[in-house]
Design a protein around this motif. Structure first.
Motif, PDB file in Angstrom:
ATOM      1  N   ASP A 173       0.867  -1.221   0.011  1.00  0.00           N
ATOM      2  CA  ASP A 173      -0.044  -0.033  -0.010  1.00  0.00           C
ATOM      3  C   ASP A 173       0.824   1.410   0.041  1.00  0.00           C
ATOM      4  O   ASP A 173       0.410   2.198  -0.641  1.00  0.00           O
TER       5      ASP A 173
ATOM      6  N   ARG B 171       2.259   1.739  -3.473  1.00  0.00           N
ATOM      7  CA  ARG B 171       1.157   2.244  -4.282  1.00  0.00           C
ATOM      8  C   ARG B 171       0.888   3.675  -4.124  1.00  0.00           C
ATOM      9  O   ARG B 171       0.587   4.674  -5.073  1.00  0.00           O
TER      10      ARG B 171
ATOM     11  N   ARG C  67      -3.254  -4.265  -7.460  1.00  0.00           N
ATOM     12  CA  ARG C  67      -3.625  -4.657  -6.380  1.00  0.00           C
ATOM     13  C   ARG C  67      -4.012  -6.242  -6.079  1.00  0.00           C
ATOM     14  O   ARG C  67      -4.497  -6.743  -6.888  1.00  0.00           O
TER      15      ARG C  67
ATOM     16  N   SER D 188      -5.686  -9.387  -5.257  1.00  0.00           N
ATOM     17  CA  SER D 188      -7.040  -9.759  -5.365  1.00  0.00           C
ATOM     18  C   SER D 188      -7.380 -10.855  -4.272  1.00  0.00           C
ATOM     19  O   SER D 188      -8.468 -10.919  -3.796  1.00  0.00           O
TER      20      SER D 188
ATOM     21  N   SER E  96       1.386  -8.735  -6.967  1.00  0.00           N
ATOM     22  CA  SER E  96       1.158  -7.422  -6.943  1.00  0.00           C
ATOM     23  C   SER E  96       2.485  -6.570  -6.718  1.00  0.00           C
ATOM     24  O   SER E  96       2.396  -5.365  -7.329  1.00  0.00           O
TER      25      SER E  96
END
Length: 89
Positions: A3, A6, A42, A44, A54
């Motif tokens: 995260d 990202r 992302r 899944s 990812s």
């Protein structure tokens, strides 16, 4: 970690497009192709394979974004980051 990676990609993309990334304020104004790539990256599922996939996708997006800002830095980071993604750690 994924995260945060990202979030850094989003911040760099927003800076490139002159958008405010603070707390996601203008993230939705990024080009749809860039938003789709972020969504596709992302995980899944919470499985080792999904998380590793990812990580690989996010590292590729991160390197591509860095290359748009600073090509020489992207070149220096490519090998260590790619190696990390292949290790799966």
């Amino acid at each position: 970690m994924l995260d945060e990676l990202r979030n850094q990609i989003i911040a760099l993309a927003c800076a490139r497009h002159g958008l405010n990334p603070w707390h996601g304020r203008e993230v939705d104004r990024l080009p749809s192709a860039e938003l789709a790539a972020l969504a596709d990256a992302r995980a899944s599922q919470v499985t080792a394979a999904a998380l590793q996939n990812s990580q690989r996708q996010l590292i590729d997006l991160f390197l591509a974004e860095i290359e748009l800002h600073d090509p020489s830095r992207a070149a220096r980071l490519r090998e260590p980051l790619t190696a990390r993604a292949q290790d799966g750690r």
